[in-house]
Design a protein around this motif. Structure first.
Motif, PDB file in Angstrom:
ATOM      1  N   ALA A 255       0.825  -1.208   0.000  1.00  0.00           N
ATOM      2  CA  ALA A 255       0.000   0.000   0.000  1.00  0.00           C
ATOM      3  C   ALA A 255       0.858   1.257   0.000  1.00  0.00           C
ATOM      4  N   ASP A 256       1.898   1.250   0.801  1.00  0.00           N
ATOM      5  CA  ASP A 256       2.770   2.420   0.853  1.00  0.00           C
ATOM      6  C   ASP A 256       3.488   2.620  -0.487  1.00  0.00           C
ATOM      7  N   ARG A 259       1.031   3.909  -3.130  1.00  0.00           N
ATOM      8  CA  ARG A 259       0.765   5.347  -2.966  1.00  0.00           C
ATOM      9  C   ARG A 259       1.859   6.159  -3.652  1.00  0.00           C
ATOM     10  N   VAL A 304      -6.786  10.217  -6.316  1.00  0.00           N
ATOM     11  CA  VAL A 304      -5.511  10.332  -5.597  1.00  0.00           C
ATOM     12  C   VAL A 304      -5.767  10.635  -4.119  1.00  0.00           C
ATOM     13  N   VAL A 307      -6.651   7.468  -2.232  1.00  0.00           N
ATOM     14  CA  VAL A 307      -5.483   6.651  -1.889  1.00  0.00           C
ATOM     15  C   VAL A 307      -4.819   7.189  -0.628  1.00  0.00           C
ATOM     16  N   GLU A 308      -4.593   8.491  -0.587  1.00  0.00           N
ATOM     17  CA  GLU A 308      -3.966   9.114   0.578  1.00  0.00           C
ATOM     18  C   GLU A 308      -4.783   8.845   1.841  1.00  0.00           C
ATOM     19  N   VAL A 311      -4.479   5.091   3.061  1.00  0.00           N
ATOM     20  CA  VAL A 311      -3.193   4.765   3.687  1.00  0.00           C
ATOM     21  C   VAL A 311      -3.109   5.404   5.072  1.00  0.00           C
ATOM     22  N   GLU A 312      -3.532   6.659   5.172  1.00  0.00           N
ATOM     23  CA  GLU A 312      -3.473   7.346   6.465  1.00  0.00           C
ATOM     24  C   GLU A 312      -4.404   6.712   7.490  1.00  0.00           C
ATOM     25  N   TYR A 316      -5.358  -0.877   4.399  1.00  0.00           N
ATOM     26  CA  TYR A 316      -4.369  -1.244   3.393  1.00  0.00           C
ATOM     27  C   TYR A 316      -4.975  -1.987   2.206  1.00  0.00           C
ATOM     28  N   ALA A 319      -6.518   0.749   0.244  1.00  0.00           N
ATOM     29  CA  ALA A 319      -5.481   1.546  -0.416  1.00  0.00           C
ATOM     30  C   ALA A 319      -5.013   0.888  -1.699  1.00  0.00           C
ATOM     31  N   GLU A 322      -7.879   1.391  -4.248  1.00  0.00           N
ATOM     32  CA  GLU A 322      -7.951   2.787  -4.664  1.00  0.00           C
ATOM     33  C   GLU A 322      -6.734   3.202  -5.483  1.00  0.00           C
ATOM     34  N   SER A 323      -5.595   2.569  -5.250  1.00  0.00           N
ATOM     35  CA  SER A 323      -4.419   2.844  -6.076  1.00  0.00           C
ATOM     36  C   SER A 323      -4.658   2.382  -7.499  1.00  0.00           C
TER      37      SER A 323
END
Length: 437
Positions: A255-256, A259, A304, A307-308, A311-312, A316, A319, A322-323
């Motif tokens: 996920a990170d 992003r 976008v 996605v942010e 993750v925040e 996951y 995320a 959504e990515s």
């Protein structure tokens, strides 16, 4: 999925009003408070666009029918506790509660809209909430004070949610399987959290504020329904999966990394397409191209941001999905700009061109699903929803020919971009971590 589906519908509605505000050179100019850009009334027949058939659900197991059945049973039980013609001291309140009960009953009896089984659950959660609001208002109006009981129910729901969230672990056979299995569960956990928060408090004098009391009761009822569905989906997925292992670390890393890929891809495409206003030197006023650029720009930025946010929020699986959506949105934006520069989308739209755009969107959705696997099916959802929304707007007599054609054109561009986006996400999930792209 319900939270994102509802959010997506609101987003599509926004596009249909102030969202497509680009004018000469597609500069997005803000409107004043409540102001909308005026357009000629719709001139399309109600059957000009038909909704795209929903593909088979990408959820990896059958959604238990018992979950929807429990919602329906609870909904009807709540409504049965409210008389058809309430006998209350305040005649106005009695009439309003009676009307609300009838509306809630009609919604409970209506067919569930098209979608996936998780959408059926979402529809029933909303109906259950409506019924709880009517019953809560009725009981408050009769003098029953549910304040203390509501606090206890809210605490129990919050505890159940915390226990499920803390033990999630994303148990599955692979990171890709975990994404599809746990994305709707994450959505339900977030939905529960949003409703269990005491944003609407139970009144000190429920007789004086019965409708506020009903709303407070309804929010907790919805939260209970959401966490019950989350637990039910998790249990259904893990049933008999002895080989399922925790995929937490892999999903966190993926996920990170995803992003980062989204942010870098957006920056690269922005640079190569001409920045914030790719057609600043051209007058696209009144063209499908004008609407198309505005729609694609809004969708890209919204994707976008999703996605942010995921993750925040430590969501996951969400995320990762959504990515994939964001990457497809960015590529659709790039293709839209390229097509306009090649002279496309500048013609005067007509009923015939709208029908053709709808056909292309339907074909693109079908091709994205065919052989693309369940992840591609999940990612193509925004295109299916967009076409359905356009069809609804036309059937209701809203939406211009130009705007409808632009949204359909974008749905096709997005669906065409789904397969490579899905493949990219699958590869990154398989790695468990992402290096430089």
């Amino acid at each position: 999925m319900s939270r994102k589906s509802s959010s997506r519908r609101r987003f599509l509605a926004g596009i249909a009003t102030a969202g497509a505000a680009a004018v000469a050179g597609c500069s997005a100019l803000p409107f004043g408070a409540g102001e909308e850009r005026r357009e000629a009334p719709a001139s399309l027949p109600a059957d000009a666009v038909g909704p795209v058939e929903w593909p088979a659900s990408p959820y990896p197991v059958a959604v238990p029918g018992s979950l929807a059945a429990a919602h329906e049973s609870r909904t009807r039980e709540l409504l049965d506790d409210v008389p058809t013609d309430p006998d209350l001291p305040n005649a106005g309140v009695a009439a309003a509660i009676g009307d609300d009960r009838e509306q809630a009953r009609r919604r409970a009896d209506a067919e569930v809209p098209d979608g996936w089984p998780v959408d059926v659950l979402s529809a029933w959660r909303r109906r259950r909430e409506d019924a709880a609001e009517v019953r809560g208002a009725y009981r408050a109006a009769t003098g029953a004070d549910e304040g203390s009981d509501l606090i206890a129910r809210r605490r129990a729901v919050r505890d159940d949610r915390g226990a499920l969230a803390s033990g999630l672990e994303y148990r599955a056979e692979s990171p890709a399987a975990a994404v599809l299995a746990y994305e709707p569960i994450e959505s339900l956990l977030a939905e529960c959290a949003g409703h269990v928060a005491p944003r609407v408090t139970y009144p000190d004098d429920p007789v004086a504020e019965p409708f506020r009391a009903g709303e407070a009761v309804a929010r907790v009822e919805h939260a209970r329904a959401a966490i019950s569905d989350a637990a039910g989906l998790r249990e259904a997925y893990l049933d008999g999966r002895d080989g399922a292992t925790p995929q937490w670390a892999s999903l966190v890393a993926a996920a990170d990394g995803l992003r980062g890929s989204v942010i870098r891809t957006r920056a690269t495409v922005r640079e190569r397409t001409g920045g914030e206003e790719p057609f600043a030197d051209e007058d696209l006023s009144g063209t499908v191209a004008q609407e198309l650029v505005a729609v694609s720009d809004l969708r890209t930025e919204s994707a976008v941001e999703d996605v942010e946010r995921a993750v925040e929020a430590d969501e996951y699986a969400t995320a990762a999905v959504e990515s994939g959506v964001a990457l497809a949105e960015i590529e659709a934006y790039r293709r839209a700009v390229a097509a306009i520069r090649d002279g496309e989308h500048r013609e005067v739209p007509s009923e015939s061109s709208v029908r053709s755009a709808a056909d292309r969107a339907g074909t693109a959705v079908a091709e994205a699903v065919e052989g693309g696997g369940p992840l591609a099916t999940r990612l193509v959802r925004p295109a299916v929803e967009a076409v359905g929304y356009v069809a609804d707007r036309i059937a209701e007599g809203y939406g211009s020919v130009r705007r409808s054609q632009a949204e359909l054109a974008y749905a096709a561009l997005y669906a065409n971009a789904v397969p490579p986006a899905a493949e990219f996400v699958r590869e990154r999930l398989a790695r468990g971590a992402v290096g430089d792209d």
